[in-house]
Enzyme design. Sequence first.
Site, PDB file in Angstrom:
ATOM      1  N   ASP A 115       0.872  -1.096   0.041  1.00 35.99           N
ATOM      2  CA  ASP A 115       0.154  -0.329  -0.007  1.00 35.99           C
ATOM      3  C   ASP A 115       0.959   1.258  -0.091  1.00 35.99           C
ATOM      4  OD1 ASP A 115      -2.623   1.266   0.427  1.00 35.99           O
ATOM      5  OD2 ASP A 115      -1.606   2.173   2.222  1.00 35.99           O
ATOM      6  N   GLU A 118       1.080  -0.571  -5.153  1.00 42.41           N
ATOM      7  CA  GLU A 118       0.361   0.481  -5.304  1.00 42.41           C
ATOM      8  C   GLU A 118       1.166   1.453  -5.609  1.00 42.41           C
ATOM      9  OE1 GLU A 118      -3.292   3.326  -3.732  1.00 42.41           O
ATOM     10  OE2 GLU A 118      -1.716   2.841  -2.433  1.00 42.41           O
ATOM     11  N   HIS A 133     -10.817  -0.342  -5.135  1.00 39.45           N
ATOM     12  CA  HIS A 133     -11.602   0.113  -4.204  1.00 39.45           C
ATOM     13  C   HIS A 133     -11.476   1.465  -4.008  1.00 39.45           C
ATOM     14  CE1 HIS A 133      -7.693  -0.293  -2.553  1.00 39.45           C
ATOM     15  NE2 HIS A 133      -8.162   0.306  -1.539  1.00 39.45           N
ATOM     16  N   ASP A 134     -10.533   2.095  -4.695  1.00 40.96           N
ATOM     17  CA  ASP A 134     -10.599   3.674  -4.756  1.00 40.96           C
ATOM     18  C   ASP A 134     -10.916   4.421  -5.987  1.00 40.96           C
ATOM     19  OD1 ASP A 134      -9.001   3.606  -2.230  1.00 40.96           O
ATOM     20  OD2 ASP A 134      -7.078   3.459  -3.245  1.00 40.96           O
TER      21      ASP A 134
HETATM   22  C1  GLC Z   1      -4.119   3.360  -0.430  1.00 40.67           C
HETATM   23  C2  GLC Z   1      -5.251   2.563  -0.451  1.00 40.67           C
HETATM   24  C3  GLC Z   1      -6.388   3.556   0.101  1.00 40.67           C
HETATM   25  C4  GLC Z   1      -6.058   3.809   1.665  1.00 40.67           C
HETATM   26  C5  GLC Z   1      -4.389   4.830   1.387  1.00 40.67           C
HETATM   27  C6  GLC Z   1      -4.111   4.896   2.663  1.00 40.67           C
HETATM   28  O1  GLC Z   1      -4.117   4.446  -1.332  1.00 40.67           O
HETATM   29  O2  GLC Z   1      -5.607   1.971  -1.785  1.00 40.67           O
HETATM   30  O3  GLC Z   1      -7.698   2.784   0.019  1.00 40.67           O
HETATM   31  O4  GLC Z   1      -7.104   4.815   2.069  1.00 40.67           O
HETATM   32  O5  GLC Z   1      -3.748   3.766   0.803  1.00 40.67           O
HETATM   33  O6  GLC Z   1      -4.044   3.866   3.308  1.00 40.67           O
END
Ligand code: GLC
Length: 549
Positions: free
Chosen positions: A220, A281, A344-345
């Site tokens: 993440d 990510e 999910h974002d």
């Molecule tokens: C990443 C996740 C997101 C989360 C963020 C902070 O971007 O995909 O859902 O809110 O990290 O952890």
Amino acid sequence: MTSVQLASNTQPLYSPISPNGQLPWWHHAIIYQIYPRSFQDTNGDGVGDLRGIQQRLPYLQALGIDAIWITPFYRSPMADFGYDVSDYCDIDPIFGTMADFDAMLATAHELGIRVVVDFVPNHSSDQHPWFIESRSSRDNPKRDWYIWRDGKDDGQPPNNWEAFFHGSAWTLDPTTDQYYLHLFLDEQPDLNWRNPELAQAMKQVLHFWLQKGVDGFRLDAITTMMKAPDFPDMPPDDPRFQGGLLLRLVDVHNYPDLHPILREFRQIVDSYPNQPILVGETGCADFNELMDFGGREALDEIHLPMNLKTPWFAWDAHVLKQAFTDYYTALSKGAVPSLVLGNHDQGRLASRYGVEHHRNANMLLLTLWGVPTMYYGDELGMLDGLILPEQRQDPFVGHDDYHGLGRDPGRTPMQWDATAYAGFSTVEPWLPVQTTFLSNVAEQEQDPSSTLNFCKRLIELRRSSPALHRGSIQFLETTEPSLLAYQREFEGIRNLIIINFADTSCTLDLSNMTDRVEFWLSSRMDVPTFDTVSSIFIRPYESLLLKLG
Ligand code: GLC
């Protein structure tokens, strides 16, 4: 009626590197992303859980995916729904127990499904015992596990950085009268990876899950783990100041000493025999930068730096052809591309691209060269949910706030059947079920022409055709701008994919490419009538998967 010519006057963008060799499992895998709060509730609390995932694994096996990636299920106060972790090696009771996790993992493996878990290294929860200790005094042994700084002389925060979510990236902690850094919520203090003890403790977390047998990690917010050590103010007139986000990305993103850590992560996963993978990510400025996260020539960092740029591109034949051409061209030698359209974002394909396009989006995702990540529910064509202001859960109120709606609309419960709450739960779920839940797994399984059956068939064809899962890719020239056409080829077997972005039909003349066309699949899920010699007819918004003889 237009007659459209296709021409292969460009070179393939990729040719298989070891045409006959056995590929590592992940080179041709399909990853299915599960947001566990919304997949299946089994204990009647309106929130999905690990037993729910276990119960639905046969569905995923029948769908034909290779691996699941489960977003965080660790102990958490849920300020950011699990992305604020208060114990990296325990399960939050809302999702079940460690025994539930072990049972889910064992069943997944029995069914031939690999399990990738989330790893949240940039920040923990402010309720993590490490942070509770760290904030307790300036000389606590864990003080330096987080990033603490004095305010400026005038009492302002140490610098003018703004958090991705909202407000200053610094919060003053009255106990010790110092500020701590958080690039996301106040409740998500950033970890200090330049402290060797913290780095060691976090690497132990990787070992903990690897020893349980997980098949990899999705890292993440990995690009922001290392920040410019002098924490410079951002000049307010910097042209890179965008959309109200007061963060100069060069100061917090892809900082050089991130890479030795990624190499260590890679060595850790490589030391386990089941070939676990790292998926990142990896937001990036451009595709060239994305290659940094894979380790450039040596390919010794993240296996699959996720291409998160494509969900932002317009659903347009020309735009997507250019985007994927640029991406494939930028790839390091031997690197495997990542294919992402939703998560999910980002919200759902059918809502972002339009209902008439969602099957074509799945066609694109599952037939381009690379490793697709499918977001749960997109195989049904689920729509974004309608979330009333009083139902809102997402804490994200960042610069554009996802058009003022936050990220909840793309996180509504999976639609399993037509019973109350879509078979997801027996009680009112944490987010409302999307109102079109009458389109659900049970109904679509019965309907031979459903989106679910389309995706299943597509996955089956992808698995059985080496051209589709490991062949070269070549975008074709067309005389009709609303068509996207590309060819995949392996050992002389050629698949042709054509996606019609327009509400008009046309006839395609393939005479300069083949003298025989074999029909494999239409997004309409019928068998179109066409001349199998060398011309085909494509209907409005249709996509076709063909074999060229
Ligand atoms: C990443 C996740 C997101 C989360 C963020 C902070 O971007 O995909 O859902 O809110 O990290 O952890």
